[in-house]
Design a protein around this motif. Structure first.
Motif, PDB file in Angstrom:
ATOM      1  N   ALA A  27      -6.037   2.296  -2.744  1.00 18.88           N
ATOM      2  CA  ALA A  27      -5.813   1.464  -1.381  1.00 18.88           C
ATOM      3  C   ALA A  27      -5.022   2.033  -0.793  1.00 18.88           C
ATOM      4  CB  ALA A  27      -5.457   0.203  -1.445  1.00 18.88           C
ATOM      5  N   ALA A  28      -3.990   2.458  -0.391  1.00 16.32           N
ATOM      6  CA  ALA A  28      -2.417   2.614   0.014  1.00 16.32           C
ATOM      7  C   ALA A  28      -3.836   4.215   0.678  1.00 16.32           C
ATOM      8  CB  ALA A  28      -1.847   3.529  -0.754  1.00 16.32           C
ATOM      9  N   ALA A  29      -3.926   5.449   0.185  1.00 18.56           N
ATOM     10  CA  ALA A  29      -5.122   6.294   0.844  1.00 18.56           C
ATOM     11  C   ALA A  29      -5.930   5.797   1.955  1.00 18.56           C
ATOM     12  CB  ALA A  29      -5.833   6.692  -0.055  1.00 18.56           C
ATOM     13  N   LEU A  70      -0.706  16.495  -1.234  1.00 19.32           N
ATOM     14  CA  LEU A  70      -1.021  14.737  -0.548  1.00 19.32           C
ATOM     15  C   LEU A  70      -1.470  13.886  -0.785  1.00 19.32           C
ATOM     16  CD1 LEU A  70       2.237  13.220  -0.772  1.00 19.32           C
ATOM     17  CD2 LEU A  70       2.355  13.381   1.666  1.00 19.32           C
ATOM     18  N   ARG A 129       1.072  -0.921   0.044  1.00 24.33           N
ATOM     19  CA  ARG A 129       0.095   0.012   0.213  1.00 24.33           C
ATOM     20  C   ARG A 129       0.663   1.161  -0.267  1.00 24.33           C
ATOM     21  NH1 ARG A 129      -5.049  -1.509   1.133  1.00 24.33           N
ATOM     22  NH2 ARG A 129      -5.162  -3.137   0.191  1.00 24.33           N
ATOM     23  N   LEU A 130       1.494   1.348  -1.151  1.00 23.02           N
ATOM     24  CA  LEU A 130       3.021   2.744  -1.251  1.00 23.02           C
ATOM     25  C   LEU A 130       2.300   3.285  -1.942  1.00 23.02           C
ATOM     26  CD1 LEU A 130       5.959   1.234  -0.265  1.00 23.02           C
ATOM     27  CD2 LEU A 130       4.681   2.458   1.079  1.00 23.02           C
ATOM     28  N   VAL A 131       2.713   4.591  -1.961  1.00 20.79           N
ATOM     29  CA  VAL A 131       2.234   5.258  -3.675  1.00 20.79           C
ATOM     30  C   VAL A 131       3.457   5.232  -4.668  1.00 20.79           C
ATOM     31  CG1 VAL A 131       1.262   7.815  -4.625  1.00 20.79           C
ATOM     32  CG2 VAL A 131       0.326   6.346  -2.272  1.00 20.79           C
ATOM     33  N   GLU A 189      -3.878   8.313  -6.930  1.00 19.25           N
ATOM     34  CA  GLU A 189      -2.468   7.511  -7.121  1.00 19.25           C
ATOM     35  C   GLU A 189      -3.255   6.026  -6.967  1.00 19.25           C
ATOM     36  OE1 GLU A 189       0.622   7.592  -9.162  1.00 19.25           O
ATOM     37  OE2 GLU A 189      -0.292   9.466  -9.190  1.00 19.25           O
ATOM     38  N   ASP A 190      -3.372   6.138  -5.848  1.00 16.16           N
ATOM     39  CA  ASP A 190      -3.806   4.418  -4.929  1.00 16.16           C
ATOM     40  C   ASP A 190      -4.039   4.736  -4.008  1.00 16.16           C
ATOM     41  OD1 ASP A 190      -2.816   1.990  -3.915  1.00 16.16           O
ATOM     42  OD2 ASP A 190      -0.805   1.764  -3.973  1.00 16.16           O
ATOM     43  N   ARG A 236      -3.743  13.967  -3.832  1.00 11.19           N
ATOM     44  CA  ARG A 236      -2.808  12.736  -4.917  1.00 11.19           C
ATOM     45  C   ARG A 236      -2.686  10.966  -4.531  1.00 11.19           C
ATOM     46  NH1 ARG A 236       2.271  14.797  -5.536  1.00 11.19           N
ATOM     47  NH2 ARG A 236       2.038  16.036  -3.643  1.00 11.19           N
ATOM     48  N   ALA A 237      -2.792  10.819  -3.479  1.00 11.59           N
ATOM     49  CA  ALA A 237      -2.388   9.695  -2.354  1.00 11.59           C
ATOM     50  C   ALA A 237      -3.862   8.940  -3.328  1.00 11.59           C
ATOM     51  CB  ALA A 237      -2.441   9.168  -1.844  1.00 11.59           C
ATOM     52  N   LYS A 257       6.766   1.827   7.600  1.00 17.11           N
ATOM     53  CA  LYS A 257       5.561   2.762   7.906  1.00 17.11           C
ATOM     54  C   LYS A 257       4.567   2.511   8.995  1.00 17.11           C
ATOM     55  CE  LYS A 257       1.387   2.994   4.707  1.00 17.11           C
ATOM     56  NZ  LYS A 257       1.032   2.242   3.695  1.00 17.11           N
ATOM     57  N   SER A 275       2.671  12.266 -16.221  1.00 14.15           N
ATOM     58  CA  SER A 275       1.154  11.556 -17.229  1.00 14.15           C
ATOM     59  C   SER A 275       0.128  11.836 -16.247  1.00 14.15           C
ATOM     60  CB  SER A 275       2.341   9.729 -16.685  1.00 14.15           C
ATOM     61  OG  SER A 275       2.165   9.760 -15.549  1.00 14.15           O
ATOM     62  N   ALA A 276      -0.783  11.045 -16.059  1.00 11.68           N
ATOM     63  CA  ALA A 276      -2.074  11.344 -15.490  1.00 11.68           C
ATOM     64  C   ALA A 276      -1.869  10.279 -14.032  1.00 11.68           C
ATOM     65  CB  ALA A 276      -3.340  10.653 -16.567  1.00 11.68           C
ATOM     66  N   PRO A 277      -2.501  10.776 -13.008  1.00 12.76           N
ATOM     67  CA  PRO A 277      -2.622   9.547 -11.983  1.00 12.76           C
ATOM     68  C   PRO A 277      -3.435   8.341 -12.127  1.00 12.76           C
ATOM     69  CG  PRO A 277      -4.776  12.014 -11.658  1.00 12.76           C
ATOM     70  CD  PRO A 277      -3.769  12.190 -12.915  1.00 12.76           C
ATOM     71  N   SER A 278      -2.373   7.865 -11.328  1.00 15.09           N
ATOM     72  CA  SER A 278      -2.449   6.296 -11.652  1.00 15.09           C
ATOM     73  C   SER A 278      -3.718   5.474 -11.661  1.00 15.09           C
ATOM     74  CB  SER A 278      -1.478   5.241 -10.741  1.00 15.09           C
ATOM     75  OG  SER A 278      -0.245   5.726 -11.304  1.00 15.09           O
ATOM     76  N   ARG A 301       9.459  19.874   1.946  1.00 17.61           N
ATOM     77  CA  ARG A 301      10.100  18.395   1.956  1.00 17.61           C
ATOM     78  C   ARG A 301      11.300  18.063   2.878  1.00 17.61           C
ATOM     79  NH1 ARG A 301       9.640  18.362  -4.271  1.00 17.61           N
ATOM     80  NH2 ARG A 301       7.409  18.971  -3.383  1.00 17.61           N
ATOM     81  N   ARG A 320       6.579   9.776 -16.183  1.00 17.60           N
ATOM     82  CA  ARG A 320       6.567   9.869 -14.691  1.00 17.60           C
ATOM     83  C   ARG A 320       5.571  11.149 -14.003  1.00 17.60           C
ATOM     84  NH1 ARG A 320       9.918   6.278 -13.679  1.00 17.60           N
ATOM     85  NH2 ARG A 320       8.792   4.887 -13.695  1.00 17.60           N
ATOM     86  N   LEU A 331       1.499  10.437   4.509  1.00 20.40           N
ATOM     87  CA  LEU A 331       0.390  10.677   4.315  1.00 20.40           C
ATOM     88  C   LEU A 331      -0.198   9.578   5.472  1.00 20.40           C
ATOM     89  CD1 LEU A 331      -1.206  10.875   1.184  1.00 20.40           C
ATOM     90  CD2 LEU A 331      -1.039   8.259   1.090  1.00 20.40           C
ATOM     91  N   PHE A 354       1.040  20.346  -4.293  1.00 18.24           N
ATOM     92  CA  PHE A 354       2.458  19.931  -4.220  1.00 18.24           C
ATOM     93  C   PHE A 354       2.946  19.876  -2.873  1.00 18.24           C
ATOM     94  CE2 PHE A 354       0.817  20.349  -8.628  1.00 18.24           C
ATOM     95  CZ  PHE A 354       1.537  18.219  -8.591  1.00 18.24           C
ATOM     96  N   ARG A 374       4.295   6.860  -6.820  1.00 19.07           N
ATOM     97  CA  ARG A 374       5.386   8.397  -7.805  1.00 19.07           C
ATOM     98  C   ARG A 374       5.007   8.681  -6.916  1.00 19.07           C
ATOM     99  NH1 ARG A 374       1.161  11.355 -12.155  1.00 19.07           N
ATOM    100  NH2 ARG A 374       0.814   9.467 -12.832  1.00 19.07           N
ATOM    101  N   PHE A 375       5.315   8.760  -5.258  1.00 24.68           N
ATOM    102  CA  PHE A 375       5.144   9.554  -4.107  1.00 24.68           C
ATOM    103  C   PHE A 375       6.951   8.920  -3.837  1.00 24.68           C
ATOM    104  CE2 PHE A 375       1.625  10.846  -1.791  1.00 24.68           C
ATOM    105  CZ  PHE A 375       0.768  11.440  -3.894  1.00 24.68           C
TER     106      PHE A 375
END
Lengths: 525, 315
Positions: free
Chosen positions: B181-183, B171, A111-113, B178-179, B174-175, A174, B301-304, A135, B298, A124, B165, A115-116
């Motif tokens: 499930a991770a969020a 964050l 469960r990692l993004v 992107e993903d 965007r999470a 994490k 490009s579009a959000p996954s 950052r 990378r 997150l 950003f 692109r981050f």
């Protein structure tokens, strides 16, 4: 929201109390039942976990290991049963809620993004992340955290740049960053190199020694024996037993895992004919680019069923795809009826007499949105009577579908409606109807009865045996040992893409097969 | 002579570029949450016609813009319900929104034709800065010659870049795109995030539509957006989901939009249809360029998880 707050406070209190109480009860699951689409993945499962231990969960595919873990991690709500954390009954509403209670899981799919960066992934959703965190500051914190737990990962690196082993470290870091006290690792070594696995085991031990409780899911006996303190075995969704690792031995665990006594059934003895499918030195890469099939030699003769046994993910899918022409072959050769098909297109292979029943019958096996006659015609529509030149004959397709429906006993067909509405067993009958009606010389059948009910399983197996009598060479890939024992003339066990052993059905006891599947070599005694 | 034509076309490009930019910024938020809303054209028309009607009743342009944004957000709410809660195919739902918004605008517009033209000029659309500054060479018309909505859009670009950003909320957003499930695992509500930012996208489209109809044309005609919503959609892709790039891209598209007129003035005759197609041609070219370089791919490009519905217990 008061509930949430009480929960969080409770979790904090638990963590305090549990300190210095190694061996005390961390979690207890009682009578957990969870079904998917009417099929029980966990049935009346009891499980307990102690602080400071590494507790292995062992079982075959589909035994319910992941489901049980997902219940404890708050991903699935059990249909019934009770969860206690540190003695207090809890209802885990979501993965996040479980995290707040100190339970975190490293899933097989991280469960990692991607692109981050590493730092962004750790920040997150973390309650301490400042709204305008810079950052640099985040990266400094993460570097410090990594040093503290000995899980160093470059904070400014993008997750997509990391190896799988590094990603796993980030995932664990994490969860530790979240204050997780119960750490669940779902088949963590499946994606690791042996060296990476070593370092993971060291980390697991260090975390357990700090008083955390760790659940380690695996189907590899060696690993379980090496790293865990206790082991629980699941089979067919039920808990078979738990024991201290000192009381366990590999043979006993293998028997518990496989369970049933496997009898060799009566079947007509047929003299196998000439070799039809010959695979020599086959090596093919998996989806991640790592070799998934390594130097495999298999020969299948006419009127012979060779069964490929193994726990899923040990190269079976890649092997089947390489034979079917859907995966690039790195080394080695494949001959079909004496013709080299190593570089042949799928269509050329089909023309030479290759039939293929893929393991994902809904997505690869059928065009689910098309009606049955079209699906049955997929390999035959280029020739008369189904087509003349560019024109398809709908009537010929329908007539053919009705004949095959009758001959293969496909039930529940609703004419004109999508094939995907059929039950799994009938879809599998339809796929076999399509493949067998083409009169193949070689049939590759991957997981032919997975997920089917008993009646459908019997029917499919009967079809395969009939086809064997008719002289077809069959390569059957299955995780179902009973099936392997019942149908095969020869058994090949795959482990991490290699052939671990070759057996006659008569020599194969559950122990031997279980040990081979779990990667242990067996003396040819 | 030629310089003044170029200057003029750039200045007018800012005018037509602003509604594209506002709608595109909104869509950018929506897509960063993993929802694709093809209905921009419909939301621009639907929000714009109501915003314009408000502006004809009151002279308050801020009120008109606010109402237009709110109506756009309501249209987007329908899309959010279909796409997030019911997990309907987002292409189908978005296209339905285009048709619905267009029809809605045509209906409102046909109620009373005369009501939808200005009775009073709106002072709000006057340039912000005084004549002295506007008459400065070059920077005068380029920087100081605009009305306040243009400056608002600049502020919004800067704020969006920062929000997306540089903040914790960006964050999280965007999470989710992107993903999910991770969020979800770390406690970010995928559903709430997607609803909110889908509505933000609708608000952007409504804002752009209102500015286009009330601010630029000052009257409503059927189909007045003439494909600007689609250009806004292309803008998001062309800009690689980045606000500052969207600002530049909006004005490039704006220049192309007006290029036909400018070229006619200096005596070059190029078919308008060809020029109108250029934004899309450019977008395709940008996609090709970006995909050719993996590092750029990378980043831009579009959000996954764009247009992929999320369900926690699916297996």
């Amino acid at each position: 929201m008061p509930l949430d707050r009480a929960g969080a406070a409770g979790a904090a209190a638990q963590i305090d109390r549990s300190d210095g109480r190694l061996g005390g009860e961390a979690a207890r699951l009682t009578s957990i039942t969870k079904s998917f689409y009417g099929q029980a993945a966990n049935e009346d499962v009891d499980f307990d976990l102690r602080w400071g231990e590494i507790h292995a969960l062992l079982g075959e595919n589909g035994a319910g290991k992941s489901t049980l873990c997902s219940v404890l991690a708050g991903l699935y709500h059990p249909d019934s049963g009770e969860i206690r954390l540190d003695g207090e009954q809890v209802e885990l509403r979501s993965p996040h809620h479980a995290l707040e209670q100190g339970v975190g899981m490293v899933y097989q799919h991280f469960r990692l993004v991607e692109r981050f960066t590493v730092a962004e992934n750790l920040a997150l959703g973390h309650p301490d992340t400042k709204v305008l965190a810079s950052r640099k500051e985040l990266e400094r914190q993460v570097a410090e955290l990594g040093r503290r737990y000995g899980l160093e990962a470059a904070p400014e690196a993008g997750v997509w740049q990391l190896s799988v082993g590094e990603q796993q470290r980030v995932e664990i870091l994490k969860l530790l960053h979240r204050g997780v006290r119960i750490l669940i690792l779902d088949e963590p070594t499946a994606v690791l190199t042996p060296q990476e696995a070593r370092s993971l085991f060291a980390t697991m031990r260090a975390l357990a020694d700090e008083g955390r409780a760790i659940i380690f899911v695996s189907h590899k006996l060696d690993e379980v024996m090496e790293v865990s303190d206790r082991v629980s075995v699941l089979r067919d969704g039920r808990m078979v037993g738990s024991m201290e690792i000192a009381e366990a031995d590999p043979a006993r665990l293998a028997r518990m895992m496989v369970g049933r006594d496997l009898a060799v059934p009566d079947r007509p003895r047929i003299e196998a004919g000439a070799p039809v499918l010959s695979i020599t030195g086959l090596t093919a890469a998996g989806d991640r680019g790592i070799e998934a099939v390594r130097n495999v030699d298999i020969e299948v003769r006419a009127s012979q069923i060779v069964g490929v046994a193994g726990v899923a993910g040990n190269g079976q899918r890649e092997l089947a795809e390489a034979i079917a022409g859907l995966r690039r072959i790195e080394h080695g050769q494949i001959f079909l009826g004496g013709v080299d098909i190593t570089r042949a297109s799928p269509r050329q292979r089909i023309r030479l007499g290759l039939g293929f029943v893929p393991e994902d019958r809904m997505r690869t096996g059928m065009a689910g949105g098309l009606p049955l006659p079209a699906n049955l015609a997929l390999k035959a529509y280029r020739r008369p009577p189904l087509s003349r030149g560019p024109l398809l004959s709908k009537r010929a397709m329908d007539d053919r579908a009705r004949r095959l429906e009758h001959r293969f006993d496909i039930r529940g067909v609703r004419w004109g409606l999508p094939t995907s509405l059929l039950s799994g067993g009938n879809i599998q009958r339809a796929i076999l109807a399509r493949e067998l009606s083409a009169g193949p010389k070689v049939l590759v059948a991957a997981a032919p009865t997975r997920g089917l009910d008993v009646a459908a399983i019997q029917a499919i197996r009967r079809l395969l045996l009939e086809e064997r009598e008719a002289g077809t060479a069959i390569l059957m890939i299955s995780e179902d040992l009973e099936e392997i024992m019942e149908l095969s003339d020869e058994i090949v066990v795959l482990y991490e893409g290699r052939i671990m052993g070759r057996l006659e059905p008569g020599q194969a006891s559950p122990e031997v097969l279980g040990m081979l599947m779990a990667g242990r070599t067996v003396d040819p005694a | 002579m030629n310089e003044s034509v170029i200057l003029l076309s750039i200045v007018s490009a800012v005018g037509i570029g602003t509604p594209i930019l506002l709608a595109g910024l909104g869509e950018m938020y929506t897509e960063h949450s993993g929802v694709m809303n093809l209905g921009i054209e419909g939301m621009m028309l639907g929000g714009g016609v109501v915003g314009f009607w408000v502006s004809t009743q009151h002279t308050s342009l801020p009120l008109a813009l606010a109402v237009g944004a709110a109506v756009g957000a309501l249209f987007a709410l329908v899309h959010a319900f279909l796409a997030v809660t019911l997990r309907v195919n987002q292409i189908v739902s978005g296209l339905a929104l285009v048709i619905t918004g267009t029809g809605f605008a045509a209906f409102i517009g046909s109620l009373n034709d005369s009501a939808l033209t200005y009775e009073r000029p709106l002072s709000s659309f006057e340039p912000v800065f005084g004549e002295g500054m506007r008459d400065l060479p070059l920077v005068g018309p380029l920087v100081f010659g605009h009305d306040w909505v243009v400056y608002l859009s600049w502020v919004l670009v800067a704020a969006s870049a920062f929000w997306l950003f540089r903040t914790r909320w960006g964050l999280s957003l965007r999470a989710v795109g992107e993903d999910p499930a991770a969020a979800d695992t770390v406690g970010i509500s995928v559903t709430a995030t997607r609803y909110i930012y889908t509505m933000v996208g609708g608000a952007g489209a409504g804002l752009g539509g209102t500015y286009l109809i009330a601010g630029i044309f000052s009257n409503y005609q059927h189909g007045i957006t003439a494909g600007l919503g689609w250009i806004a959609f292309a803008l998001v892709i062309f800009a690689g989901w980045r606000p500052w790039r969207a600002l530049a891209a909006a004005y490039i598209f704006g220049v192309l939009r007006n290029l036909g007129f400018s070229l006619q003035i200096i005596g070059v005759d190029i078919p308008a249809d060809f020029l109108n197609a250029l934004p899309f041609v450019l977008t395709i070219a940008a996609l090709i360029l970006i995909s050719a370089r993996s590092s750029a791919a990378r980043k831009y490009s579009a959000p996954s998880a764009l247009a992929v519905p999320y369900s926690r217990e699916s297996r």
